[in-house]
Structures are given as structure tokens and as C-alpha cells.
Design a protein around this motif. Structure first.
Motif, PDB file in Angstrom:
ATOM      1  N   PRO A   1      -4.554   1.287  -1.834  1.00 44.52           N
ATOM      2  CA  PRO A   1      -4.104  -0.055  -2.226  1.00 44.52           C
ATOM      3  C   PRO A   1      -3.167  -0.070  -3.416  1.00 44.52           C
ATOM      4  O   PRO A   1      -2.611  -1.126  -3.743  1.00 44.52           O
ATOM      5  N   GLY A   2      -2.977   1.062  -4.058  1.00 44.50           N
ATOM      6  CA  GLY A   2      -2.102   1.098  -5.214  1.00 44.50           C
ATOM      7  C   GLY A   2      -1.220   2.326  -5.200  1.00 44.50           C
ATOM      8  O   GLY A   2      -1.228   3.098  -4.241  1.00 44.50           O
ATOM      9  N   PRO A   3      -0.463   2.528  -6.253  1.00 41.87           N
ATOM     10  CA  PRO A   3       0.397   3.716  -6.331  1.00 41.87           C
ATOM     11  C   PRO A   3      -0.442   4.985  -6.430  1.00 41.87           C
ATOM     12  O   PRO A   3      -1.565   4.962  -6.911  1.00 41.87           O
TER      13      PRO A   3
ATOM     14  N   GLY B   1      -2.282  17.235   3.085  1.00 40.38           N
ATOM     15  CA  GLY B   1      -1.284  16.181   3.132  1.00 40.38           C
ATOM     16  C   GLY B   1      -0.023  16.649   3.829  1.00 40.38           C
ATOM     17  O   GLY B   1       0.417  17.783   3.631  1.00 40.38           O
ATOM     18  N   VAL B   2       0.543  15.785   4.656  1.00 42.54           N
ATOM     19  CA  VAL B   2       1.748  16.099   5.418  1.00 42.54           C
ATOM     20  C   VAL B   2       2.949  15.321   4.878  1.00 42.54           C
ATOM     21  O   VAL B   2       3.983  15.907   4.578  1.00 42.54           O
ATOM     22  N   ALA B   3       2.797  14.016   4.743  1.00 42.94           N
ATOM     23  CA  ALA B   3       3.902  13.172   4.295  1.00 42.94           C
ATOM     24  C   ALA B   3       3.352  11.867   3.761  1.00 42.94           C
ATOM     25  O   ALA B   3       2.316  11.385   4.227  1.00 42.94           O
ATOM     26  N   THR B   4       4.044  11.299   2.795  1.00 45.32           N
ATOM     27  CA  THR B   4       3.632  10.043   2.192  1.00 45.32           C
ATOM     28  C   THR B   4       4.823   9.106   2.056  1.00 45.32           C
ATOM     29  O   THR B   4       5.974   9.557   1.984  1.00 45.32           O
ATOM     30  N   ILE B   5       4.511   7.815   1.994  1.00 42.63           N
ATOM     31  CA  ILE B   5       5.529   6.815   1.719  1.00 42.63           C
ATOM     32  C   ILE B   5       4.890   5.741   0.855  1.00 42.63           C
ATOM     33  O   ILE B   5       3.798   5.259   1.156  1.00 42.63           O
ATOM     34  N   ASP B   6       5.554   5.387  -0.241  1.00 40.07           N
ATOM     35  CA  ASP B   6       4.963   4.382  -1.123  1.00 40.07           C
ATOM     36  C   ASP B   6       5.526   2.999  -0.803  1.00 40.07           C
ATOM     37  O   ASP B   6       6.344   2.842   0.112  1.00 40.07           O
TER      38      ASP B   6
ATOM     39  N   TYR C   1       0.825  -1.206   0.000  1.00 41.67           N
ATOM     40  CA  TYR C   1       0.000   0.000   0.000  1.00 41.67           C
ATOM     41  C   TYR C   1       0.863   1.262   0.000  1.00 41.67           C
ATOM     42  O   TYR C   1       2.000   1.273   0.484  1.00 41.67           O
ATOM     43  N   SER C   2       0.296   2.324  -0.527  1.00 41.59           N
ATOM     44  CA  SER C   2       0.848   3.663  -0.342  1.00 41.59           C
ATOM     45  C   SER C   2       0.201   4.232   0.917  1.00 41.59           C
ATOM     46  O   SER C   2      -1.020   4.158   1.078  1.00 41.59           O
ATOM     47  N   MET C   3       1.005   4.808   1.788  1.00 39.99           N
ATOM     48  CA  MET C   3       0.514   5.301   3.073  1.00 39.99           C
ATOM     49  C   MET C   3       0.829   6.787   3.224  1.00 39.99           C
ATOM     50  O   MET C   3       1.797   7.293   2.636  1.00 39.99           O
TER      51      MET C   3
END
Length: 124
Positions: A99-101, A47-52, A32-34
Motif C-alpha cells: 500500500p505504500g512505497p 523478486g522479478v520486477a516491480t513498478i511503483d 500501490y507499489s506492485m
């Protein structure tokens, strides 16, 4: 059923630190991408931060150099280390999952699931 549960929020003085956690269940964390989002009082969610799934990270300009997003796939847990906190960081913080990019990791519409949030309050 996908579930996300955030914790770690609290009240701190400006300059302090907090670490948020988000435990996920019902899905394979590593695929997952979170992301972490936040919603200040009376304002829209941002949005603050993401991690793929490959571990690539993206940060909002307002938190670069102060916040660090990470994940422990073995524990199905997402983290947000927040240092040098400012009063403008005060918000409800949410963990979100796709669930995806994602194309724009900081866009809320890209994510399908989110938790109930944890409150962060920074006093001056």
C-alpha cells in the motif's frame, strides 16, 4: 479486502513468450507499489520486477532485457511480458502489492498482499 488473481501461465519452449496478468480488487491500484515474484521448485521466492505508483520499474538482473512489467490502472491490472524464456525461468509466479512505497522493491518482506500464483514451465 485486497485480492490479487494471476493468470496467463503455461508451458512453452525455450525462446518463447508469455504474458502474465494480475487483476486486483479491494484497493486503489494507482497508489500501490506492485511486483512480480517467482518461486522455482525447491527454491526460495525471488523478486522479478516491480513498478511503483509513479511508474518507475526495477528488474532482477536475471530478467533484464527479457521481461517487461507494466500496469493498467483503469483496469486494475498488472502485467508481466516475458520474452526469450529460458528453462531457468520455470517457477510459480506471484503478483504482490504494497500500500505504500517500497525501499527494496525486490524484497518479499516489503509486500503485504499476494495472489495464489500462476505456473510457468519452460522446456529446453
Amino acid at each position: 479486502q485486497v485480492q490479487l488473481v494471476e493468470s496467463g501461465g503455461g508451458s512453452v519452449q525455450a525462446g518463447g513468450s508469455l504474458r502474465l496478468s494480475c487483476v486486483g480488487s479491494g484497493f486503489t491500484y494507482s497508489t500501490y507499489s506492485m511486483a512480480w515474484f517467482r518461486q522455482p521448485p525447491g527454491k526460495e521466492r525471488e523478486g522479478v520486477a516491480t513498478i511503483d505508483s509513479a511508474g518507475r520499474t526495477t528488474y532482477a538482473d536475471s530478467v533484464k532485457g527479457r521481461f517487461t512489467i507494466s500496469s493498467d490502472n483503469a483496469k486494475n491490472t498488472l502485467y508481466l511480458q516475458m520474452n526469450s524464456l529460458k528453462p531457468e525461468d520455470t517457477a510459480m509466479y506471484y503478483c504482490e502489492a504494497s500500500p505504500g512505497p517500497v525501499v527494496n522493491g525486490l524484497a518479499a518482506w516489503e509486500y503485504n498482499y499476494w495472489g495464489r500464483g500462476t505456473q510457468v514451465t519452460v522446456s529446453s
